[in-house]
Design an enzyme around this catalytic site. Structure first.
Site, PDB file in Angstrom:
ATOM      1  CG  ASP A  21      -7.610  -1.671 -23.703  1.00  0.00           C
ATOM      2  OD1 ASP A  21      -8.613  -2.415 -24.688  1.00  0.00           O
ATOM      3  OD2 ASP A  21      -6.678  -2.269 -23.377  1.00  0.00           O
ATOM      4  N   PRO A  24       0.915  -1.252  -0.121  1.00  0.00           N
ATOM      5  CG  PRO A  24      -0.767  -1.548   1.637  1.00  0.00           C
ATOM      6  CD  PRO A  24       0.507  -2.209   1.237  1.00  0.00           C
ATOM      7  NE  ARG A  76      -6.435  -6.016 -21.342  1.00  0.00           N
ATOM      8  CZ  ARG A  76      -6.538  -5.047 -22.231  1.00  0.00           C
ATOM      9  NH1 ARG A  76      -5.571  -4.406 -21.940  1.00  0.00           N
ATOM     10  NH2 ARG A  76      -7.360  -5.151 -23.101  1.00  0.00           N
TER      11      ARG A  76
HETATM   12 CL1  6GU Z   1      -0.013  -3.810  -3.204  1.00  0.00          CL
HETATM   13  N1  6GU Z   1      -1.084  -4.320  -0.849  1.00  0.00           N
HETATM   14  C1  6GU Z   1      -1.978  -4.522   0.240  1.00  0.00           C
HETATM   15  N2  6GU Z   1      -1.974  -5.135   1.167  1.00  0.00           N
HETATM   16  N3  6GU Z   1      -3.091  -3.671   0.016  1.00  0.00           N
HETATM   17  C2  6GU Z   1      -3.206  -2.737  -1.208  1.00  0.00           C
HETATM   18  C3  6GU Z   1      -2.307  -2.812  -2.085  1.00  0.00           C
HETATM   19  C4  6GU Z   1      -1.066  -3.753  -2.012  1.00  0.00           C
HETATM   20  N4  6GU Z   1      -2.729  -2.026  -3.018  1.00  0.00           N
HETATM   21  C5  6GU Z   1      -3.850  -1.464  -2.633  1.00  0.00           C
HETATM   22  N5  6GU Z   1      -4.138  -1.916  -1.504  1.00  0.00           N
END
Ligand code: 6GU
Length: 257
Positions: A174, A94, A159
């Protein structure tokens, strides 16, 4: 392109890569996807992958050794060592930069990606500092681990590899590739219950159809994602179109729901 994914939960990857476009690309050897269990790179009797955080606090932190050793083993096993700039080691967290179509396109140009799925309260910072070359988040919400994020990134990147979508489909139109959302699509029947397909699509007039679709893409983007229009490089004609659809909003976005 080769993608190696390091995870504590290899089983999670069975179904997303076991069907559809990605499976076909793997079967045709256009791309390679390998899943590695981080636990296989431990040496102790209990196969320990995590430990308590220094300084205290809740949860567990992934230990550095198995992750470093897994990445080193993958690199050593490569048939031809890619140039350093052909390889990128990405931590899904995150705390990473926000994933986008632009980043997918950027990553699709590498010959080899290694994706590391973070877990628990985090990953020992030395992994970020001395092993990883990029950190990616897929959005501003918290997942219980990096696995779903790795699947999202792998799918969006694979893709874009030439040949993966087949010859007919092209990723250039897209949603998000053009900076606009896509226009609405219809198929038969022409009248379902009392809902008709827009007349222009049945006309056979390809110039009119292209014009209608472009207007719809702009109107839909304005309705749903106005912030994308600021970034989209609209030319003068498109700006005029935008003013026009603003006055005359017809089509599936103007009513219903
Ligand atoms: Cl890459 N990991 C986690 N645990 N939560 C997330 C994320 C990644 N991307 C958004 N939320």
């Amino acid at each position: 392109m080769q993608i190696d994914i390091l995870t504590l939960f290899p089983q999670m990857f069975q179904s997303p890569f076991g069907s559809g476009i990605v499976k076909r690309a793997i079967d045709q050897k256009l791309v390679g996807v390998k899943i590695h269990n981080i636990r296989d790179y431990t040496h102790d009797k209990h196969h320990t992958v995590d430990d308590y955080p220094y300084g205290g606090g809740a949860g567990m932190v992934l230990k550095p050794e198995p992750i470093f050793e897994a990445v080193e083993a993958i690199r050593a096993a490569m048939p031809h060592q890619p140039a350093v700039d052909g390889l990128t080691v990405i931590l899904l967290t995150p705390q990473g930069r926000l994933f986008s179509q632009q980043i997918a396109l950027e990553l699709s140009r590498y010959s080899h990606l290694i994706l590391i799925c973070g877990h628990y309260e985090g990953v020992d910072e030395r992994v970020s500092q001395y092993l990883v070359t990029d950190e990616i988040s897929i959005g501003d919400y918290v997942l219980s681990g990096g696995e779903l994020a790795a699947m999202v990134v792998a799918d969006a990147v694979l893709r874009l590899v030439p040949g993966v979508l087949g010859s007919a489909a092209s990723p250039v139109d897209d949603s998000h590739a053009t900076g606009l959302l896509e226009y609405p699509q219809y198929t038969r029947p022409p009248l379902y219950r009392e809902w008709a397909v827009p007349e222009v699509l049945l006309s056979g007039n390809h110039a009119q159809i292209a014009k209608w679709r472009h207007e719809q893409a702009i109107a839909r983007t304005r309705e749903r994602r106005p912030e994308l229009l600021e970034k989209a490089n609209l030319n003068l004609r498109e700006r005029q179109l935008l003013d026009k659809v603003e006055l005359n909003s017809e089509g599936p976005d103007s009513g219903g729901r």
